[in-house]
Design an enzyme around this catalytic site. Structure first.
Site, PDB file in Angstrom:
ATOM      1  CG  HIS A 144      -2.044   0.911   1.194  1.00 59.53           C
ATOM      2  ND1 HIS A 144      -1.912   2.275   1.305  1.00 59.53           N
ATOM      3  CD2 HIS A 144      -3.368   0.686   1.013  1.00 59.53           C
ATOM      4  CE1 HIS A 144      -3.112   2.840   1.212  1.00 59.53           C
ATOM      5  NE2 HIS A 144      -4.005   1.901   1.031  1.00 59.53           N
TER       6      HIS A 144
ATOM      7  N   GLY B 125       5.358  22.026  11.086  1.00 58.92           N
ATOM      8  CA  GLY B 125       6.571  21.226  11.232  1.00 58.92           C
ATOM      9  C   GLY B 125       7.661  21.635  10.262  1.00 58.92           C
TER      10      GLY B 125
ATOM     11  CG  HIS C 179      10.734  12.061  11.683  1.00 59.81           C
ATOM     12  ND1 HIS C 179      11.260  10.797  11.836  1.00 59.81           N
ATOM     13  CD2 HIS C 179      10.701  12.606  12.922  1.00 59.81           C
ATOM     14  CE1 HIS C 179      11.516  10.585  13.120  1.00 59.81           C
ATOM     15  NE2 HIS C 179      11.190  11.662  13.797  1.00 59.81           N
TER      16      HIS C 179
ATOM     17  CB  ALA D 196       8.246   9.196  11.676  1.00 59.04           C
ATOM     18  N   GLY D 197       8.890   9.847   8.294  1.00 55.77           N
ATOM     19  CA  GLY D 197       8.367  10.485   7.092  1.00 55.77           C
ATOM     20  C   GLY D 197       7.569  11.743   7.365  1.00 55.77           C
TER      21      GLY D 197
END
Lengths: 265, 265
Positions: free
Chosen positions: A80, A161, A166, A169-170
Site C-alpha cells: 500500500h 513542522g 522525518h 517517520a516520514g
C-alpha cells in the site's frame, strides 16, 4: 462525538499493533472500537471515538509516540502507498458534531504532532489549506521514498513542522472528512494488468463511478492482485455498484472469481 | 452510548451486504462505523453505535428485516460456524452506559425480534438466563443443521419465540458483552491438523491462555487454514501473547509463516 481512524505503517508485528492499541485504550474518555491489520499492505487501521476533543487528541498523540518509536519507514515494505509511520489521520464528525469542529480538531492535532515529534504535517480534505493538496492521493504521490524531493517544492511546504522529512517517520497527513467505506476486491489472478484495468474502469477520475477512488495492489503472500477502493459517497455509489463494475471488467479479462473484502467506514 | 455488532451469514453477495448497510444507515440517530466481510467465512460483521436505545433497537430490527428476507441458511455454506441468518447480535456498553443497561436492551431486542420475525432467540453472556447457555460456543454447537434436534431438548428452549427453528433464518443469539477482539491468524499450510493443534494450544479451555477462545477454520479460496480467535480480556491477554503461542505451535509443526488479521473489537 468525534471519530479518528489513523492508518499506521505496520501490519505484521503483533507487538507494535498491540502497543498502539494499548496506548489508545489507556486514554481516559476514548473508546477503541476496531483494529484492522493487513500483512500484505503492512498497514493497520485503528478506529476510536470520543465526545471529548481533548481526549481524542491525547489518544492520537499517544498513538504517534508508540508508532514513531517503533516504525522505521527506511526498512518498511508493503503493497500500500504510504508517506508516514503514521500515514494518515482522518477525523470524522459523528452525531451532532459538525465538520467545522472536526477541521478545528484536525488543525490542532496537526500542530501538536509537528511540535512534539518534529514531523511535517499536511492538512487534507476539509482541513486542507490549498486546493492542490486537498486529496490524499495528490499528497501521497511519490511515497516516502520521493518525499525528500517533493518537500523542497514550494507547493509542498508542510502546514506544520519542519520543511524536511522525518528520517524514520516520514510525513503525516491529518485532516477532517466525511465517513467513507474502504472496500477491497481480490481478483482470482496474479496479473497486475487486470487489477490496473479494473481500477481504471471503476474510478471516477478515469471515467468510472464518480465517488470511487481505486488502486491496483499486488498481494504477494496470497498470490493475488487486489483493487483497493474508497467509496467517498456510499449513498450515491453503493458497494454493489462498484463491485459490479470491477467484476465485469475482471470477467472481460477472463478472471471469473472476485472476492469481497470490506472494511472501515 | 450503545454499540451493536451483529454478524450475518452472508459475506459474498455485495447487494445483500449493501442492503443491510443501507438499512442501518437509514435509521436516524444511528452511526454505522464499520463493515467487515469475509467470503470464506461467508459472514459479515456490522458495527454501529447510538446513544439512544430505541434507535439502535430500530436499526437492529431493520437489519433483521433485510437479512431474513435475503439469506436462506438451507443453501448457505461457509467455513465459520453459524445457527442463524443473523447469527449473533452482541450489544456492548460504551462510555458511561452500564452493562445492566445493555442487558435490558438485549432482552428487549430479543423479545422484539422473536415477535416480529418468529425466530427463536437465545440470550447469551451477561444477558443469559441460565449458566449452561452463557457462552456462545455452547449455544452454537451443532450449528443450524442440528438445531432442529437441539431445540427439542428442555435445556435448549429459546428465551423468546417459537420452540422450532425458523425454516430459512434458523435461530439468533442476542446478548450483552464486554468489548472483545476478533483476531485471526492465517497459517502457511492447508493442513487442518496444524490449525487444530494451534487452536488447542492457545485456547483457555484446553490449557492455553485463559481469555482466549479459538477455532480452526479452513479457508478454501485461499488454500490455507486459519486459527480464528476471540480475546475476551485484551488487558490480561494481549494480541501479541496469543500470536506468539499460535506461532510457536505452528513452527513446531514445521509451518513457518503466520499472517495476522485483526478485526472487530
Amino acid at each position: 462525538m468525534f471519530e479518528c481512524i489513523p492508518n499506521i505503517s505496520e501490519g505484521r508485528d503483533a507487538s507494535t499493533i498491540d502497543a498502539v492499541a494499548g496506548a489508545i485504550r489507556g486514554t481516559a474518555g476514548v473508546q477503541l472500537l476496531n483494529i484492522h491489520s493487513d500483512p500484505d499492505h503492512n498497514r493497520s487501521v485503528f478506529t476510536y471515538i470520543s465526545d471529548d476533543a481533548d481526549a481524542i487528541l491525547e489518544a492520537t498523540l499517544r498513538l504517534f509516540e508508540v508508532a514513531v518509536a517503533r516504525i522505521d519507514l527506511r526498512i518498511h515494505h508493503g503493497a500500500h502507498p504510504r508517506v508516514g509511520a503514521v500515514d494518515v489521520v482522518p477525523f470524522v464528525p459523528l452525531e451532532h458534531t459538525t465538520m467545522d469542529e472536526c477541521v478545528a480538531l484536525a488543525t490542532r492535532a496537526g500542530r501538536a504532532i509537528a511540535e512534539r515529534f518534529g514531523i511535517p504535517i499536511y492538512l487534507y480534505e476539509h482541513a486542507a489549506t490549498a486546493e492542490h493538496r486537498r486529496e490524499l492521493p495528490a499528497i501521497r504521490s511519490g511515497g516516502f521514498e520521493q518525499f525528500g524531493q517533493k518537500i523542497r517544492d514550494e507547493r509542498w511546504q508542510p502546514d506544520f513542522g519542519p520543511a524536511s522529512v522525518h528520517e524514520s517517520a516520514g510525513v503525516s497527513v491529518v485532516g477532517a472528512r466525511v465517513p467513507l467505506i474502504a472496500f477491497n476486491m481480490q481478483l482470482g489472478t496474479d496479473r497486475m494488468e487486470v487489477a490496473q484495468a479494473c481500477a481504471r474502469a471503476v474510478r471516477g477520475i478515469s471515467g468510472g463511478l464518480k465517488y470511487v477512488r481505486a488502486l491496483p495492489i499486488a498481494l504477494a503472500s496470497r498470490g493475488l492482485v487486489q483493487v483497493s477502493m474508497n467509496l467517498l459517497d456510499f449513498r450515491r455509489t453503493p458497494i454493489q455498484r462498484a463491485f459490479a463494475v470491477v467484476r465485469e471488467e475482471a470477467e472481460r479479462h477472463g478472471v471469473l472469481s472476485a472476492r469481497l473484502d470490506i472494511n472501515q467506514l
